[in-house]
Design a protein around this motif. Structure first.
Motif, PDB file in Angstrom:
ATOM      1  N   PRO A 100      68.510  45.834  60.071  1.00  0.00           N
ATOM      2  CA  PRO A 100      67.058  46.039  59.965  1.00  0.00           C
ATOM      3  C   PRO A 100      66.519  46.953  61.058  1.00  0.00           C
ATOM      4  N   PRO A 101      65.557  47.791  60.711  1.00  0.00           N
ATOM      5  CA  PRO A 101      64.906  48.642  61.710  1.00  0.00           C
ATOM      6  C   PRO A 101      63.713  47.933  62.362  1.00  0.00           C
ATOM      7  N   TYR A 102      63.660  46.619  62.282  1.00  0.00           N
ATOM      8  CA  TYR A 102      62.545  45.852  62.851  1.00  0.00           C
ATOM      9  C   TYR A 102      63.077  44.477  63.229  1.00  0.00           C
ATOM     10  N   SER A 103      62.308  43.779  64.050  1.00  0.00           N
ATOM     11  CA  SER A 103      62.718  42.446  64.494  1.00  0.00           C
ATOM     12  C   SER A 103      61.738  41.394  64.015  1.00  0.00           C
ATOM     13  N   ALA A 104      62.251  40.200  63.834  1.00  0.00           N
ATOM     14  CA  ALA A 104      61.397  39.065  63.496  1.00  0.00           C
ATOM     15  C   ALA A 104      60.467  38.784  64.681  1.00  0.00           C
ATOM     16  N   ASP A 105      59.308  38.222  64.376  1.00  0.00           N
ATOM     17  CA  ASP A 105      58.355  37.855  65.427  1.00  0.00           C
ATOM     18  C   ASP A 105      59.007  36.929  66.449  1.00  0.00           C
ATOM     19  N   VAL A 106      59.789  35.949  65.998  1.00  0.00           N
ATOM     20  CA  VAL A 106      60.404  35.003  66.938  1.00  0.00           C
ATOM     21  C   VAL A 106      61.384  35.707  67.876  1.00  0.00           C
ATOM     22  N   TYR A 107      62.109  36.682  67.350  1.00  0.00           N
ATOM     23  CA  TYR A 107      63.075  37.389  68.202  1.00  0.00           C
ATOM     24  C   TYR A 107      62.330  38.215  69.255  1.00  0.00           C
ATOM     25  N   GLU A 108      61.244  38.852  68.837  1.00  0.00           N
ATOM     26  CA  GLU A 108      60.443  39.626  69.799  1.00  0.00           C
ATOM     27  C   GLU A 108      59.933  38.712  70.913  1.00  0.00           C
ATOM     28  N   ARG A 109      59.440  37.541  70.509  1.00  0.00           N
ATOM     29  CA  ARG A 109      58.900  36.605  71.504  1.00  0.00           C
ATOM     30  C   ARG A 109      59.991  36.135  72.460  1.00  0.00           C
ATOM     31  N   LEU A 110      61.156  35.808  71.925  1.00  0.00           N
ATOM     32  CA  LEU A 110      62.237  35.305  72.779  1.00  0.00           C
ATOM     33  C   LEU A 110      62.793  36.418  73.666  1.00  0.00           C
ATOM     34  N   GLN A 111      62.781  37.645  73.154  1.00  0.00           N
ATOM     35  CA  GLN A 111      63.203  38.757  74.007  1.00  0.00           C
ATOM     36  C   GLN A 111      62.246  38.914  75.177  1.00  0.00           C
ATOM     37  N   ARG A 112      60.955  38.770  74.881  1.00  0.00           N
ATOM     38  CA  ARG A 112      59.963  38.865  75.960  1.00  0.00           C
ATOM     39  C   ARG A 112      60.180  37.754  76.976  1.00  0.00           C
ATOM     40  N   ALA A 113      60.677  36.605  76.519  1.00  0.00           N
ATOM     41  CA  ALA A 113      60.930  35.482  77.429  1.00  0.00           C
ATOM     42  C   ALA A 113      62.238  35.681  78.198  1.00  0.00           C
ATOM     43  N   GLY A 114      62.958  36.756  77.877  1.00  0.00           N
ATOM     44  CA  GLY A 114      64.184  37.042  78.617  1.00  0.00           C
ATOM     45  C   GLY A 114      65.433  36.388  78.055  1.00  0.00           C
ATOM     46  N   CYS A 115      65.338  35.793  76.884  1.00  0.00           N
ATOM     47  CA  CYS A 115      66.518  35.169  76.277  1.00  0.00           C
ATOM     48  C   CYS A 115      67.565  36.220  75.945  1.00  0.00           C
ATOM     49  N   VAL A 116      68.810  35.780  75.957  1.00  0.00           N
ATOM     50  CA  VAL A 116      69.911  36.686  75.677  1.00  0.00           C
ATOM     51  C   VAL A 116      70.491  36.346  74.303  1.00  0.00           C
ATOM     52  N   LEU A 117      70.382  37.293  73.378  1.00  0.00           N
ATOM     53  CA  LEU A 117      70.960  37.055  72.041  1.00  0.00           C
ATOM     54  C   LEU A 117      72.470  37.232  72.142  1.00  0.00           C
ATOM     55  N   ILE A 118      73.179  36.128  71.883  1.00  0.00           N
ATOM     56  CA  ILE A 118      74.637  36.182  72.017  1.00  0.00           C
ATOM     57  C   ILE A 118      75.290  36.454  70.664  1.00  0.00           C
ATOM     58  N   GLY A 119      74.632  36.071  69.586  1.00  0.00           N
ATOM     59  CA  GLY A 119      75.201  36.353  68.271  1.00  0.00           C
ATOM     60  C   GLY A 119      74.340  35.837  67.145  1.00  0.00           C
ATOM     61  N   LYS A 120      74.739  36.209  65.930  1.00  0.00           N
ATOM     62  CA  LYS A 120      74.038  35.807  64.717  1.00  0.00           C
ATOM     63  C   LYS A 120      74.885  34.739  64.015  1.00  0.00           C
ATOM     64  N   ALA A 121      74.228  33.620  63.727  1.00  0.00           N
ATOM     65  CA  ALA A 121      74.960  32.444  63.269  1.00  0.00           C
ATOM     66  C   ALA A 121      75.118  32.383  61.752  1.00  0.00           C
ATOM     67  N   ASN A 122      76.202  31.784  61.353  1.00  0.00           N
ATOM     68  CA  ASN A 122      76.537  31.632  59.940  1.00  0.00           C
ATOM     69  C   ASN A 122      75.564  30.673  59.236  1.00  0.00           C
ATOM     70  N   LEU A 123      75.480  30.814  57.936  1.00  0.00           N
ATOM     71  CA  LEU A 123      74.563  29.994  57.139  1.00  0.00           C
ATOM     72  C   LEU A 123      75.040  29.990  55.701  1.00  0.00           C
ATOM     73  N   ASP A 124      74.486  29.106  54.914  1.00  0.00           N
ATOM     74  CA  ASP A 124      74.692  29.213  53.479  1.00  0.00           C
ATOM     75  C   ASP A 124      73.963  30.469  53.035  1.00  0.00           C
ATOM     76  N   GLU A 125      74.559  31.199  52.117  1.00  0.00           N
ATOM     77  CA  GLU A 125      73.987  32.457  51.655  1.00  0.00           C
ATOM     78  C   GLU A 125      72.487  32.305  51.365  1.00  0.00           C
ATOM     79  N   PHE A 126      71.686  33.160  52.018  1.00  0.00           N
ATOM     80  CA  PHE A 126      70.227  33.129  51.888  1.00  0.00           C
ATOM     81  C   PHE A 126      69.651  31.732  52.144  1.00  0.00           C
ATOM     82  N   ALA A 127      70.343  30.957  52.969  1.00  0.00           N
ATOM     83  CA  ALA A 127      69.899  29.619  53.380  1.00  0.00           C
ATOM     84  C   ALA A 127      69.889  28.617  52.227  1.00  0.00           C
ATOM     85  N   MET A 128      70.652  28.915  51.190  1.00  0.00           N
ATOM     86  CA  MET A 128      70.688  28.001  50.042  1.00  0.00           C
ATOM     87  C   MET A 128      71.949  27.160  50.090  1.00  0.00           C
ATOM     88  N   GLY A 129      71.792  25.930  50.593  1.00  0.00           N
ATOM     89  CA  GLY A 129      72.940  25.044  50.671  1.00  0.00           C
ATOM     90  C   GLY A 129      72.762  24.021  51.768  1.00  0.00           C
TER      91      GLY A 129
END
Lengths: 492, 477
Positions: A100-129
């Motif tokens: 994506p060429p944009y970030s979610a609001d929550v990611y922007e907020r957490l970046q401003r708080a100085g959080c370190v994104l370590i990775g993107k977590a697995n899920l059921d496809e499109f959160a269905m499951g």
């Protein structure tokens, strides 16, 4: 055991110079390297980026800048939360090349708080499951027993936090997808009130039910993360413009005199004995802490599940229609015309469960069926809301089990979607009513974690946190961690 | 058997907002492909629409100007279908609770005056545009137009002829222009018509099977398509056939009217309320404010021209139908200060003739209203004759220059100096003693000859009225 420390403890240590963000992030990355090939919690690990932001956090600390308590803390984001420049796949083949060429609001907020994104977590496809077995890429194992599922759909997020591969994570909860895996992995998970957290940048499953929330190692961390992700966002019309309190404040006020409703419908057919016993014990603990517990009734509970599958599938069928191979994501090859391109792209790109829901939803919205399904489901939604409204006239919070069972075996329910759906029977009514709820560990059954669910009035997250904190502090289940056993690895 | 045509129109108008309906992208027409886009109007994963307030305001304005009731509670719905120009695979529109409903308009023609009902006006987003490459057979998409706000104005099936449909459509256009809701640039597709049409035996009250003709973007296409489709249906019925309910396509260039898809192939749009948006709730204060802000509408203005300025009803109707024309006219009257009827004669005559000839819309008049006022004054003060004024007007239309400058350049100014004219006339009288004699002995028509000679002497520049006056004086001495 640095990797099992909480964010607030790490913040304290970093503040005193006992440890650096670089070290904390490094340790978590090592941990991921050691365990994740096996656990499968991550789809993407952002090693270089994480180390760079950790160094930046340390640099800021050295310069004496004012830092948030989450500065330098490594976190995981469910891979349906958009991160600019970093793949966001929704665990779907159809988006496996999407950056994506944009970030979610929550990611922007957490970046401003100085959080370190370590990775993107697995899920059921499109959160269905409800088991993270519907990921197009890999299954995630439960760190407590690797033959078991971590729950879902935020299974990767919950497993990462439980196994010490992230200090906290964000998940999304449409029918229990934060609370159910949190319960099954023995961590704290909260679904805030609908509208409390911006959905901007959360890839939609069911827009009227989706809500982002934290998965943490204890209740205080949950409050801390909430402090940073809540707040009005003009980019999300359903985001509510209400004051965001300091959720950490008042945590320790106790629950003397708090009126707690225990819904009898949450202890009926289908609940495991072990789960029931743990929850009943927990209710005793709450009473000992001074709360007044009374049985209440939510009579329409049994209709929540069917109503949910109509509403969520209807919305999903429309939300997922945009994946047509035209603008981004994967496009099938070898098509003969436009319709063939749509059909092949979507047939190849979506997994079975996603297709099942799209078909369910398309059917429910079709002319001639709309009134019987979608409209009826919306009427049920009103009844369920009224159930809660009525109960909340007489009590401050509702307490019950998060899930009817502990984590089940991988493969156990994949051929029986209805059984799988029942795993969310206690969490779904909360989404239907748009209420806040959180799950905290309340002991073990068959050696696996059991979750205790606290349900609150709209925007009463502080009350929930206070009750959950009191419970957690008097029991200490949050201090128990899975043994990441070398032996179990050989067994599988 | 004689047949009657029953017509209802759906009119799509692009709203004159700066930005799109759900994002901050510009609504400017044209531009390089896919440059007026963002993740929101491209429907990318995870982004959300936010309703542009101005869109609601404009739609309410259009509703109030067409005598509609305004729904205090309305919502946005998703209309689901797959097509490459529709980025989310659904169009955000309004289904069962539109912003405006139950309005009407009056149209006037040879048939007298007639009320056309308006069923509803709702807001929705426009789609992108497919570009087909004829050379390699590929298709590309330009999403610049995607998300541009539209209103759809749905009429009752109250029209009975192409003429009525045209008058109704023109009335809508002028109202949208007056209220500033849409700039109605037809050549840019910002006003488009869908026709619903059926025929029935004259005198019958039931409705025949209707067809829909989509996407007509000129009044000419509207009229042609209606006449053609109406004739086609009559022919089908007269040959013992049945009209099939279907969507048809009209090609105004080839005059072809072809079937696009039948009822069986019709989409099931699976409308449902868009959960990403909140309902639109309007209060009385809001509606009252917009009502107060409504400008003078064409009917009212037309009445004013007739009652206050003495214009013929027909002229007033034609001038007020177009906001730019009416504005031009009014500015000219104000600047001129003389009889508005004189201005109207020029506007209805020379100006309309030139606009038609050049195929220019009234918003493209190539000179300011002050020029025309100036021209009228030059005629009034005798600087030029009426026929010279027409030449100046034509030149003014071509060059946009000041009338005074043109009069000078074309050498058209009249000789209105009495001294000069008296001298010329005396010379003419001296040269034509016979005519002078004839006049004085009662043959008054000899005066005409002398006027002609004077005009010839001045190469047509003499002020004819003055020539007449002076000559008469001299002859009668």
């Amino acid at each position: 055991m640095i990797h099992y420390l909480t964010a607030h403890r790490l913040a304290e240590m970093m503040g005193k110079g006992e440890i650096s963000a670089r070290e904390v992030v490094g340790l978590h990355l090592e941990r991921i390297e050691e365990l994740d090939q096996h656990l499968g919690a991550y789809i993407t690990v952002e090693k270089d980026r994480a180390l760079a932001s950790a160094r930046e956090a340390d640099e800021k600390r050295r310069r004496g800048e004012k830092l948030s308590p989450l500065s330098g803390i490594p976190m995981a984001l469910k891979d349906n939360i958009c991160t600019e420049g970093i793949p966001t796949t929704c665990a779907s083949k159809i988006l496996d090349n999407f950056i994506p060429p944009y970030s979610a609001d929550v990611y922007e907020r957490l970046q401003r708080a100085g959080c370190v994104l370590i990775g993107k977590a697995n899920l059921d496809e499109f959160a269905m499951g409800s088991s993270t077995e519907n990921s197009a890429f890999k299954i995630t194992r439960n760190p407590w027993d690797e033959k078991r599922v971590p729950g879902g759909s935020s299974g990767g997020s919950a497993a990462a936090v439980a196994a010490g591969m992230a200090v906290f994570a964000l998940g999304s909860d449409t029918g229990g997808s934060i609370r159910q895996p949190s319960a099954m992995c023995g961590v704290v998970g909260m679904k805030p009130t609908y509208g409390r957290v911006s959905r901007y940048g959360l890839v939609a499953f069911a827009s009227s039910l989706d809500q982002i929330g934290p998965i943490t190692r204890d209740v205080r961390d949950c409050a801390l993360v909430l402090n940073h992700i809540c707040g009005h966002d003009r980019r999300d019309s359903t985001s509510v413009d209400v004051e965001v309190p300091d959720f950490e404040k008042g945590l320790e006020q106790g629950i003397k005199g708090m009126r707690i409703g225990i819904p009898s419908e949450y202890f009926g057919e289908g609940i495991d004995r072990g789960v029931k016993e743990r929850v009943e014990e927990a209710i005793k603990v709450l009473e000992n802490l001074g709360a007044v517990c009374d049985e209440v009734s939510l009579p329409h509970t049994e209709y929540a599940l069917p109503a949910y599958y109509i509403i969520s599938s209807a919305e999903a069928s429309s939300n997922l229609a945009r994946y047509d191979g035209i603008r981004y994501g994967r496009r099938a090859e070898g098509y003969s015309d436009l319709v063939d391109m749509f059909v092949r792209t979507r047939s190849d790109g979506f997994g079975r469960e996603v297709k099942r829901r799209i078909m369910l939803g398309t059917y429910a919205l079709s002319s001639g069926y709309y009134d019987a399904y979608y409209k009826k489901a919306q009427q049920v939604r009103t009844l369920i809301k009224e159930d809660f409204d009525r109960v909340f006239e007489g009590c401050d919070i509702i307490v019950g089990p998060t899930t009817p069972t502990v984590a089940f075996r991988a493969g156990e329910k994949t051929d029986d979607p209805l059984q799988m759906y029942l795993s969310d029977v206690y969490t779904i009514p909360v989404n239907i009513a748009g209420l806040p709820a959180l799950s905290v560990p309340c002991g073990f059954s068959e050696g696996l974690p059991v979750g205790l669910q606290f349900i609150g009035k709209p925007f009463a997250e502080s009350t929930l946190l206070r009750a959950a904190y009191a419970y957690e502090q008097s029991t200490g289940f949050h201090k128990m961690h899975p043994q990441a056993k070398e032996a179990s690895r050989d067994e599988i | 058997m004689k047949y009657e045509t029953v017509i209802g129109l759906e009119i799509h108008a692009e709203l004159a907002t700066e930005t799109k309906i759900f994002c901050g992208c510009t609504t400017r027409f044209g531009g390089e492909e896919n440059t007026h886009c963002c993740p929101v109007c491209l429907g990318m994963p995870g982004v959300l629409p936010v309703l542009n307030r101005k869109v609601v305001e404009y739609a309410v304005k259009a509703g109030l100007a067409t005598n509609c009731k305004i729904n205090r509670f309305s919502k946005l719905d998703r209309k689901n279908y797959f097509y490459p120009d529709l980025p989310k695979a659904y169009q955000i529109s309004q289904y069962d609770l539109p912003l405006c409903k139950e309005g009407y308009l009056e149209i006037k023609g040879d048939f007298g005056s007639k009320r056309i009902g308006i069923t509803r006006i709702h807001i929705e987003e426009d789609a992108g545009k497919l570009l087909h490459d004829a050379e390699d057979g590929s298709t590309l998409v330009d999403y610049n137009r995607g998300g541009v706000p539209l209103i759809e104005i749905v009429s009752e099936p109250d029209m009975r002829s192409a003429e009525e449909a045209r008058l109704y459509a023109e009335k809508i256009k002028s109202i949208l222009e007056y209220t500033g809701v849409s700039d109605c640039r037809m050549q840019e597709g910002s006003l488009r018509f869908d026709v619903n049409l059926s025929v029935r035996p004259e005198g019958s009250s039931g409705l025949g099977t209707r067809t829909e003709i989509k996407n007509l973007n000129s009044f000419r296409a509207l009229v042609n398509a209606i006449e053609n489709e109406s004739a086609r249906q009559v022919k089908v019925l007269e040959s013992g056939g049945e009209v099939v309910q279907e969507t048809r396509k009209w090609d105004d260039v080839t005059g072809k009217n072809t079937s696009l898809r039948s009822k069986e192939e019709a989409h099931d749009y699976r409308y449902f309320p868009d959960p990403d948006l909140v309902p639109v709730v309007l209060d009385e204060e809001y509606i009252d404010r917009i009502k107060r802000e409504l400008p003078e509408l064409p009917d009212v203005r037309s009445r004013r021209y007739v009652e206050e300025w003495g214009l013929p009803e027909y002229d007033a109707g034609v001038i007020t139908a177009s906001l730019p024309l009416a504005s031009f006219f009014e500015e000219c009257v104000k600047e001129y200060g003389g009889d508005p009827k004189a201005v109207s004669n020029w506007v209805m005559g020379e100006l309309m003739r030139m606009l038609n000839e050049k195929g220019i819309e009234a918003d493209g008049i190539p000179f300011p209203a002050t020029h025309l006022a100036g021209l009228l004054r030059l005629v009034d003060d005798g600087t030029i004759s009426g026929s010279a004024a027409k030449r100046v007007f034509t030149e003014m239309f071509e060059t946009g220059e000041q009338p005074k400058v043109l009069v000078e350049r074309l050498g058209l100014s009249q000789i209105s100096d009495e001294k000069v004219l008296t001298e010329v006339i005396k010379r003419v009288m001296d040269k034509n003693p016979k005519s002078v004699e004839d006049y004085r002995s009662g043959a008054t028509k000899a005066m005409g000859f002398l006027v002609g000679q004077t005009m010839k002497e001045t190469r047509g520049k003499a002020n004819p009225a003055l020539v007449n006056k002076i000559l008469k004086q001299l002859l009668d001495e």
